[in-house]
Scaffold this motif. Structure first.
Motif, short mmCIF file in Angstrom:
data_model
loop_
_atom_site.label_atom_id
_atom_site.label_comp_id
_atom_site.label_asym_id
_atom_site.label_seq_id
_atom_site.Cartn_x
_atom_site.Cartn_y
_atom_site.Cartn_z
N PRO A 10 32.85 31.15 50.77
CA PRO A 10 32.57 30.27 51.91
C PRO A 10 33.79 30.22 52.83
CG PRO A 10 33.14 28.95 50.00
CD PRO A 10 33.13 30.38 49.55
N PRO A 11 33.69 29.57 53.98
CA PRO A 11 34.84 29.46 54.88
C PRO A 11 36.04 28.81 54.19
CG PRO A 11 32.84 28.77 55.99
CD PRO A 11 32.48 28.95 54.55
N ASN A 12 37.24 29.27 54.57
CA ASN A 12 38.51 28.72 54.09
C ASN A 12 38.76 28.98 52.61
OD1 ASN A 12 39.06 27.57 56.70
ND2 ASN A 12 37.66 25.90 56.17
N SER A 13 37.99 29.87 51.99
CA SER A 13 38.20 30.21 50.58
C SER A 13 38.90 31.56 50.47
CB SER A 13 36.87 30.24 49.84
OG SER A 13 36.29 28.95 49.81
N ASN A 14 39.53 31.78 49.32
CA ASN A 14 40.27 33.02 49.09
C ASN A 14 40.02 33.55 47.69
OD1 ASN A 14 42.20 33.28 51.54
ND2 ASN A 14 42.47 31.16 50.89
N ARG A 15 39.98 34.87 47.57
CA ARG A 15 39.90 35.54 46.27
C ARG A 15 40.74 36.81 46.36
NH1 ARG A 15 34.27 35.89 44.92
NH2 ARG A 15 34.11 37.51 46.50
N TYR A 16 41.69 36.94 45.44
CA TYR A 16 42.60 38.08 45.48
C TYR A 16 42.72 38.66 44.07
CZ TYR A 16 46.76 40.90 46.34
OH TYR A 16 47.63 41.94 46.45
N VAL A 17 42.42 39.93 43.92
CA VAL A 17 42.54 40.62 42.65
C VAL A 17 43.71 41.60 42.74
CG1 VAL A 17 41.41 42.15 40.99
CG2 VAL A 17 40.08 40.38 42.18
N VAL A 18 44.63 41.52 41.79
CA VAL A 18 45.79 42.42 41.77
C VAL A 18 45.31 43.83 41.44
CG1 VAL A 18 48.00 42.88 40.67
CG2 VAL A 18 47.28 40.51 41.05
N PRO A 19 45.67 44.84 42.25
CA PRO A 19 45.26 46.21 41.95
C PRO A 19 45.72 46.64 40.56
CG PRO A 19 46.19 46.08 44.15
CD PRO A 19 46.43 44.74 43.50
N ARG A 20 44.91 47.44 39.90
CA ARG A 20 45.19 47.83 38.53
C ARG A 20 46.55 48.51 38.38
NH1 ARG A 20 40.41 50.75 35.44
NH2 ARG A 20 39.52 48.73 36.04
N SER A 21 46.91 49.36 39.34
CA SER A 21 48.19 50.07 39.25
C SER A 21 49.36 49.10 39.34
CB SER A 21 48.29 51.12 40.36
OG SER A 21 48.18 50.51 41.64
N LEU A 22 49.23 48.06 40.18
CA LEU A 22 50.28 47.07 40.32
C LEU A 22 50.34 46.17 39.08
CD1 LEU A 22 52.50 45.78 41.96
CD2 LEU A 22 50.76 44.49 43.22
N ALA A 23 49.19 45.81 38.53
CA ALA A 23 49.17 45.03 37.29
C ALA A 23 49.87 45.76 36.15
CB ALA A 23 47.73 44.70 36.91
N GLU A 24 49.71 47.09 36.11
CA GLU A 24 50.36 47.88 35.08
C GLU A 24 51.88 47.87 35.27
OE1 GLU A 24 50.91 50.24 31.74
OE2 GLU A 24 49.22 49.00 32.41
N ARG A 25 52.34 47.91 36.51
CA ARG A 25 53.78 47.83 36.76
C ARG A 25 54.33 46.46 36.34
NH1 ARG A 25 54.98 49.50 42.81
NH2 ARG A 25 57.14 49.50 42.02
N LEU A 26 53.57 45.41 36.59
CA LEU A 26 53.98 44.08 36.17
C LEU A 26 54.02 43.97 34.65
CD1 LEU A 26 51.91 41.92 38.70
CD2 LEU A 26 54.39 42.24 38.70
N ARG A 27 53.06 44.62 33.99
CA ARG A 27 53.02 44.59 32.53
C ARG A 27 54.25 45.26 31.93
NH1 ARG A 27 51.79 47.57 28.19
NH2 ARG A 27 51.47 49.45 29.46
N GLN A 28 54.79 46.26 32.61
CA GLN A 28 55.90 47.02 32.07
C GLN A 28 57.27 46.52 32.55
OE1 GLN A 28 55.47 51.26 32.62
NE2 GLN A 28 53.29 51.23 32.10
N HIS A 29 57.28 45.73 33.62
CA HIS A 29 58.56 45.31 34.19
C HIS A 29 59.20 44.22 33.33
CE1 HIS A 29 61.57 44.04 37.11
NE2 HIS A 29 61.26 45.11 37.84
N PRO A 30 60.52 44.30 33.07
CA PRO A 30 61.17 43.30 32.21
C PRO A 30 61.16 41.88 32.77
CG PRO A 30 62.80 44.75 33.22
CD PRO A 30 61.46 45.36 33.48
N LEU A 31 60.99 41.73 34.08
CA LEU A 31 60.98 40.39 34.68
C LEU A 31 59.59 39.77 34.74
CD1 LEU A 31 63.50 40.85 37.65
CD2 LEU A 31 63.93 39.94 35.35
N SER A 32 58.56 40.52 34.36
CA SER A 32 57.20 39.99 34.44
C SER A 32 56.33 40.30 33.24
CB SER A 32 56.51 40.51 35.71
OG SER A 32 56.52 41.93 35.74
N SER A 33 56.83 41.12 32.32
CA SER A 33 55.98 41.55 31.21
C SER A 33 55.50 40.39 30.34
CB SER A 33 56.73 42.57 30.34
OG SER A 33 57.90 42.00 29.80
#
Length: 298
Positions: A10-33
């Motif tokens: 609806p108006p003024n709503s948001n939905r954001y999905v992290v791209p799979r490749s970026l999620a994988e980088r976050l999973r491997q990064h020492p500051l976000s794993s």
């Protein structure tokens, strides 16, 4: 990641999905794993919003700020109402839907990480029906809004590392809110007790005096306080005194004896021992750090 709903925004709503490749980088990064977001959203008066998951493979936090929605978790059925949130762990089947007459407005975040389960267990809640009351909390709403800013980052890694840290702060803050509300719900007003401590910071206080503020015996007061905070009331009061002593040492030129007396300790030596036990250094060493006259190991 468990698939988010495909419900039309609806108006003024948001939905954001992290791209799979970026999620994988976050999973491997020492500051976000240890903890990182997979999807973030804000649904406003979400009429028609509904989801059923038999196989839930991440963690999902939903905070309801307006309206309400039906919620089924395992064999438990109920409603998620304004001021409540649910934290659904991996593997817990669930169904939810916005109410037709009073559809909810919610913030939500899917997340994962090595410490996700530890953050879940840090929240005092029923693991079979993990709904808790946090009220209309301006800071929590602001934190979710800040988390949503990552959708304007152009998929760069560093803003997502920052978002991972913001998510960590949200979950830590929820545990703090929950401990306060649990105490209040049980008739144990923690804020009243802490306010009393602050207003009597210059005096000695006995456990019985604190217990009298909430009409409990010393035994029941000590037990409830420990359950709510994880420490004893007297230890917390001592820590408040030492915290105040640090402020006096930072901004004034009072002697250690004068500060000791100002905090209700007639024996400056005893006060210095307490200070060192809490801070790891003596009051004079602490003041020396401010003045640059006490060497510190690098």
């Amino acid at each position: 990641m468990s698939k988010p709903s495909s419900w039309p925004l609806p108006p003024n709503s948001n939905r954001y999905v992290v791209p799979r490749s970026l999620a994988e980088r976050l999973r491997q990064h020492p500051l976000s794993s240890d903890l990182y977001p997979l999807g973030i959203g804000h649904y406003v008066q979400a009429l028609g919003h509904a989801m059923t998951r038999e196989d839930h493979d991440d963690y999902l936090l939903i905070y309801c700020t307006e309206g309400r929605g039906a919620l089924t978790v395992g064999q438990h059925h109920g409603y998620l109402k304004a001021g409540q949130l649910v934290l659904l762990p991996r593997g817990l089947a669930h169904t939810y839907s916005a109410d037709d007459a009073d559809p909810w407005t919610i913030y939500w975040v899917h997340f994962e990480g090595e410490s996700a389960d530890a953050f879940f267990r840090n929240l005092p809640m029923d693991p079979d029906y993990p709904v808790i009351e946090v009220g209309q909390n301006a800071k929590l709403i602001a934190d979710f809004e800040n988390l949503l800013q990552v959708r304007r980052s152009g998929y760069q890694l560093r803003p997502f590392l920052h978002a991972a840290n913001q998510l960590r702060q949200i979950l830590s803050y929820l545990a703090l809110l929950r401990s306060r509300s649990t105490a209040t719900d049980s008739g144990f007003d923690l804020e009243l007790i802490h306010s009393y401590m602050q207003s009597h910071i210059h005096e000695p206080l006995e456990l019985e005096t604190l217990a009298n503020q909430v009409n409990l015996s010393k035994y029941h007061f000590a037990k409830k306080y420990k359950e709510a905070t994880g420490t004893s009331a007297i230890n917390h009061f001592i820590n408040l005194k030492i915290e105040h002593a640090c402020q006096l040492l930072d901004v004034g030129n009072q002697s250690i004896s004068q500060i000791s007396y100002a905090l209700g300790y007639d024996d400056a030596y005893y006060f210095s021992r307490l200070f060192k036990k809490v801070m790891g250094i003596s009051p004079s060493q602490y003041r020396g750090m401010r003045l640059g006259s006490w060497p510190r190991r690098s």
